[in-house]
Design a protein around this motif. Structure first.
Motif, PDB file in Angstrom:
ATOM      1  N   SER A  18       0.814  -1.232   0.000  1.00 12.58           N
ATOM      2  CA  SER A  18       0.000   0.000   0.000  1.00 12.58           C
ATOM      3  C   SER A  18       0.841   1.273   0.000  1.00 12.58           C
ATOM      4  O   SER A  18       0.301   2.362   0.205  1.00 12.58           O
ATOM      5  CB  SER A  18      -0.970   0.025   1.195  1.00 12.58           C
ATOM      6  N   VAL A  19       2.153   1.158  -0.232  1.00 15.01           N
ATOM      7  CA  VAL A  19       3.023   2.338  -0.276  1.00 15.01           C
ATOM      8  C   VAL A  19       3.890   2.257  -1.523  1.00 15.01           C
ATOM      9  O   VAL A  19       4.496   1.216  -1.801  1.00 15.01           O
ATOM     10  CB  VAL A  19       3.916   2.439   0.978  1.00 15.01           C
ATOM     11  N   ALA A  20       3.959   3.350  -2.287  1.00 17.52           N
ATOM     12  CA  ALA A  20       4.785   3.383  -3.499  1.00 17.52           C
ATOM     13  C   ALA A  20       6.239   3.651  -3.134  1.00 17.52           C
ATOM     14  O   ALA A  20       6.538   4.319  -2.139  1.00 17.52           O
ATOM     15  CB  ALA A  20       4.274   4.457  -4.454  1.00 17.52           C
ATOM     16  N   SER A  21       7.141   3.127  -3.941  1.00 13.50           N
ATOM     17  CA  SER A  21       8.570   3.373  -3.708  1.00 13.50           C
ATOM     18  C   SER A  21       9.020   4.695  -4.312  1.00 13.50           C
ATOM     19  O   SER A  21      10.088   5.192  -3.951  1.00 13.50           O
ATOM     20  CB  SER A  21       9.394   2.224  -4.296  1.00 13.50           C
ATOM     21  N   CYS A  22       8.232   5.263  -5.227  1.00 14.92           N
ATOM     22  CA  CYS A  22       8.588   6.520  -5.882  1.00 14.92           C
ATOM     23  C   CYS A  22       7.376   7.442  -5.918  1.00 14.92           C
ATOM     24  O   CYS A  22       6.229   6.980  -5.985  1.00 14.92           O
ATOM     25  CB  CYS A  22       9.075   6.287  -7.316  1.00 14.92           C
ATOM     26  N   ASP A  23       7.647   8.742  -5.908  1.00 15.61           N
ATOM     27  CA  ASP A  23       6.587   9.743  -6.045  1.00 15.61           C
ATOM     28  C   ASP A  23       6.462  10.071  -7.536  1.00 15.61           C
ATOM     29  O   ASP A  23       7.206  10.904  -8.071  1.00 15.61           O
ATOM     30  CB  ASP A  23       6.933  10.991  -5.230  1.00 15.61           C
ATOM     31  N   VAL A  24       5.528   9.411  -8.208  1.00 16.13           N
ATOM     32  CA  VAL A  24       5.393   9.573  -9.653  1.00 16.13           C
ATOM     33  C   VAL A  24       4.960  10.996 -10.003  1.00 16.13           C
ATOM     34  O   VAL A  24       5.466  11.605 -10.949  1.00 16.13           O
ATOM     35  CB  VAL A  24       4.389   8.553 -10.210  1.00 16.13           C
ATOM     36  N   GLY A  25       4.044  11.560  -9.235  1.00 14.48           N
ATOM     37  CA  GLY A  25       3.591  12.925  -9.511  1.00 14.48           C
ATOM     38  C   GLY A  25       4.711  13.943  -9.411  1.00 14.48           C
ATOM     39  O   GLY A  25       4.806  14.864 -10.234  1.00 14.48           O
ATOM     40  N   GLN A  26       5.581  13.796  -8.426  1.00 11.76           N
ATOM     41  CA  GLN A  26       6.708  14.725  -8.293  1.00 11.76           C
ATOM     42  C   GLN A  26       7.678  14.580  -9.458  1.00 11.76           C
ATOM     43  O   GLN A  26       8.220  15.569  -9.948  1.00 11.76           O
ATOM     44  CB  GLN A  26       7.427  14.476  -6.966  1.00 11.76           C
TER      45      GLN A  26
END
Length: 397
Positions: A104-112
């Motif tokens: 439930s947690v992404a390894s990267c901030d895709v939006g940033q």
């Protein structure tokens, strides 16, 4: 006589200084103010630790620390191989356990990552060229990737940004590196530097790579990723917090993580750089029960339509019975009666006469009642017949 010589030396000094200044500006432009660690040659293989940004980064790091904690990399006895013979293990991108992450947690901030590239048109254009997509398609390209973490040291083709354009070099990324992969399971971006990634050039050994080796580094355990045979909808990855299996839909950042219905045929901690058992065959579908038909199915006790004789009307009195078609044979005992039901008419079947005093039916074949004397208590020794009365009268006369 010495003036021309001094002039030539001065000109050469100025040119040399200009070249150095130009090179320094190029390096500064390539650094982008992010503090690079030098440049990499396109032919050599650079060893890159998970947390290191590396040379010529496209952007600053977009790694999400909460989602980038990898499961402990598989350990085992050192592999023995001859120098120059440690070819990487080529695994399909759909291999369960090739990647890991935190549920439930992404390894990267895709939006940033999208915002950082959009803020610098030159970088965004260079990223698009290295990734093989149009510049206008970069946001959708990144949103279609899945943030995960490498679980083995992985060799990739890496693309940096220097002097306004993309560079190319070969890298070995340490297990635990946060990356974004596509629908075929291929790493396409590295989150620590924003660099686009591609498949490595050639399939040679990573021995003798430039850079400091990390603990547990073994050239015989390096993997390369091949595209999956077909586009996948979910990646089966290792949940780092619980050392268990989970499925992450492609293009999702962890919100729809779930437990796979059919787990892989090996444990989450299996060394994926070694032999892996084949996945079990898919369970055959159980055939659905056929719907009950409205027409009853004849049982064995019910005769077939052609086994019973066809009902026929009885022949009128005095006429011969017509021969029936079909072979003669035994008639099943469970056949329905063949007589034609009566329609109420009594012409063919006249009623028997009845005895008026008693109302008892009388058979026409029975003799008249007056010819049969009634039985009495006294035994009779003789019976007088009608013709005897005439004989007696003639005798008496």
């Amino acid at each position: 006589m010495h003036a021309p010589i001094r002039m030539r030396r001065a000109v050469l000094a100025v040119l040399s200084a200009g070249i150095l200044v130009t090179a320094g500006c190029a390096r500064e432009a390539g650094d982008g103010g992010h503090g690079t660690e030098g440049t990499a040659d396109a032919e050599e293989v650079l060893l890159q630790p998970a947390a290191a940004q590396g040379p010529d980064p496209f952007t600053r790091s977009t790694v999400e620390p909460a989602g980038a904690a990898p499961a402990a990399p598989p350990t085992g006895p050192p592999r023995t191989s001859a120098p120059g013979d440690a070819a990487p293990h080529n695994l399909p991108g759909s291999t369960p356990g090739l990647y890991g992450g935190t549920r439930s947690v992404a390894s990267c901030d895709v939006g940033q990552q999208i915002r950082l590239l959009a803020a610098d048109p030159a970088r965004e254009e260079a990223f698009a060229q290295a990734a093989g997509v149009p510049r206008a398609g970069v946001p959708d390209f990144l949103r279609g990737l899945t943030p995960v973490v490498l679980r083995a040291d992985t060799r990739v083709g890496n693309h940096g940004f220097r002097a306004g354009s993309a560079t190319t070099f070969q890298s070995v990324l340490q297990a635990g590196t946060a990356v974004m992969v596509d629908g075929r399971g291929l790493p396409r971006a590295r989150c620590a530097c924003g660099n686009p990634l591609s498949r490595p050039a050639g399939a040679g050994s990573a021995e003798g790579g430039r850079g400091e080796e990390w603990a547990g580094y073994d050239p015989a355990r390096i993997v390369t990723v091949a595209p999956a045979a077909k586009t996948v909808t979910d990646l089966v990855v290792v949940d780092a917090d619980h050392n268990s299996w989970m499925e992450r839909p492609v293009g999702d950042e962890g919100a729809r993580d779930h437990t796979p219905e059919v787990p892989p045929p090996y444990a989450p901690g299996t060394d994926i750089t070694g032999p892996l058992p084949d996945a079990p065959p898919a369970k055959p579908k159980v055939p659905e029960k056929p719907e009950k038909s409205a027409t009853p199915t004849p049982s064995r006790s019910t005769p077939a339509p052609g086994d019973c004789p066809t009902p026929v009307a009885p022949s009128p009195p005095g006429e011969a019975v017509a021969a029936t078609e079909g072979p003669a044979g035994p008639v099943p005992t469970n056949c329905p009666p063949t007589a034609v039901p009566s329609d109420g008419s009594t012409e063919e079947y006249p009623e028997l006469p009845t005895d008026e005093p008693t109302g008892t039916p009388v058979d026409p074949d029975d003799p008249p009642q007056d010819l049969v004397p009634l039985m009495t208590e006294e035994p009779q020794t003789s019976i007088r017949l009608p013709w005897q009365d005439d004989t007696d009268a003639s005798v008496d006369g």
